[in-house]
Design an enzyme around this catalytic site. Structure first.
Site, mmCIF file in Angstrom:
data_model
loop_
_atom_site.group_PDB
_atom_site.id
_atom_site.type_symbol
_atom_site.label_atom_id
_atom_site.label_comp_id
_atom_site.label_asym_id
_atom_site.label_seq_id
_atom_site.Cartn_x
_atom_site.Cartn_y
_atom_site.Cartn_z
ATOM 1 N N ILE A 150 0.841 -1.194 0.000
ATOM 2 C CA ILE A 150 0.000 0.000 0.000
ATOM 3 C C ILE A 150 0.883 1.253 0.000
ATOM 4 O O ILE A 150 1.640 1.494 0.931
ATOM 5 C CB ILE A 150 -0.941 -0.008 1.222
ATOM 6 N N GLU A 151 0.794 2.006 -1.104
ATOM 7 C CA GLU A 151 1.661 3.180 -1.265
ATOM 8 C C GLU A 151 0.862 4.413 -1.638
ATOM 9 O O GLU A 151 1.425 5.420 -2.076
ATOM 10 C CB GLU A 151 2.708 2.903 -2.359
ATOM 11 N N GLY A 152 -0.469 4.348 -1.516
ATOM 12 C CA GLY A 152 -1.270 5.503 -1.900
ATOM 13 C C GLY A 152 -2.671 5.381 -1.330
ATOM 14 O O GLY A 152 -2.966 4.447 -0.582
#
Ligand SMILES: *[C@@H]1O[C@H](CO)[C@@H](O)[C@H](O)[C@H]1NC(C)=O
Ligand SMILES: *[C@@H]1O[C@H](CO)[C@@H](O)[C@H](O)[C@H]1NC(C)=O
Length: 330
Positions: A150-152
């Site tokens: 999860i990066e956004g």
């Protein structure tokens, strides 16, 4: 005891020790992201290399908040060629003992969770479509787990998703949960989820993160090793940590690449003996193909190689000393 018997025991110890020369399934290995470039080659050919113990299918990148889930496997498959064609390849990898996980997220969304209940809806969707053996976007597969990259989006409710998936695996069949945080602590998106302690594997991204990555200009691993120690302590004792690295300099525009010889001399000797060291995670198969990286590092990752040498040396030393004592007059 007669000296003959001592010699016999000495030989026995040596024989027993020599049977311990094999990597156990729990031993360190390489986890690889596959699916974001046609240059990855096929999934089967990736598993055929024998270089990897975990393959992460990247990505399911649109989901949550009522969105219709969309998976993106770049040129490998899509609307023009259904991803169900991956089913036999996934089975092939699993038959070879390689764990195949679906990775959620990545750099391009949109994805997010809107409430604890939304986390449940998404968790149920993941179980039904990818983990249960029922027919889904990848065919009738039973994947080995779910990876959170999860990066956004939003940093909310990822812990709820982890807990819900954990409930499902307790009630049905055990599957793995993994997370791929940035090395900079605390990870904005995944900190709360990681602190649930439910992720079997934590693939820490030591790249595109100058405050905690290897400095190639000065060949300095200080920041990386400090961060490694912080991460491995945070998730002790149950979660295994992988050193997440770019498989080539091009794989990480903001740095973090470690040339194989530097990895062997400046990093691995310091991290291998951490009790929850799991090996190396690589981004990604395409870059690994181009840079021949996993081929150059794989034999150096195994924990037991050194443990074995230590055990044998100790066994030999003990036997020799016992044998000598028996031979020497009092
Ligand atoms: C580790 O796992 C054991 C057994 O499942 C559990 O009892 C314990 O609470 C876990 N520890 C942490 C810190 O999660
Ligand atoms: C890749 O690395 C391995 C191990 O060092 C080496 O044997 C092999 O020749 C290399 N392959 C290429 C194409 O450079």
């Amino acid at each position: 005891m007669s000296s003959k018997m001592q010699t016999l025991m000495f030989l026995l110890v040596l024989t027993i020790s020599s049977f311990t020369v094999k990597a156990s399934p729990s031993d360190a290995g390489i986890a690889i992201y596959w699916g974001q470039n046609l240059g990855d080659g096929s999934l089967s050919s990736t598993c055929n290399t024998g270089n990897y113990k975990i393959v992460l299918l990247a990505f399911l990148n649109v989901f949550g908040a009522g969105r219709t889930p969309i998976w993106n496997f770049a040129g490998h498959c899509g609307d023009w060629s259904p991803c169900t064609k991956l089913e036999p390849e996934i089975n092939y990898c699993q038959q070879k003992g390689i764990k195949v996980l679906l990775s959620l997220g990545g750099a391009i969304g949109p994805y997010s969770l809107s409430s604890p209940n939304d986390a449940k809806v998404v968790g149920d969707y993941l179980y039904t479509n990818f983990l249960s053996g029922q027919f889904g976007p990848l065919g009738s597969v039973t994947l080995d787990g779910i990876d959170f990259d999860i990066e956004g989006g939003s940093n909310l409710y990822w812990d709820d998703l982890a807990r819900h998936l954990n409930n499902i695996r307790q009630q049905n069949r055990y599957f793995y949960l993994s997370a791929a945080p940035q090395c900079f602590m605390p990870d904005y998106y995944l900190d709360k989820a990681i602190k649930t302690g439910l992720f079997d594997y934590v693939f820490v991204q030591f790249y595109n993160n100058p405050p905690c990555q290897y400095n190639i200009a000065t060949s300095d691993a200080t920041l990386l090793l400090q961060s490694w120690n912080a991460w491995t302590s945070l998730v002790l004792p149950n979660n295994t940590v992988f050193l997440g690295l770019p498989a080539s300099p091009n794989a990480a525009p903001s740095g973090g690449y470690i040339p194989p010889v530097d990895l062997l001399t400046k990093v691995l000797p310091f991290i291998k003996h951490t009790p929850n060291y799991g090996g190396v995670m690589l981004w990604d198969r395409f870059n690994d193909v181009g840079n021949n990286y996993s081929n150059q590092i794989k034999v150096y990752l195994i924990k037991s190689a050194l443990q074995f040498v230590t055990q044998v040396s100790e066994a030999i030393a003990a036997s020799v000393s016992t044998a000598l004592n028996a031979l020497l007059p009092n």
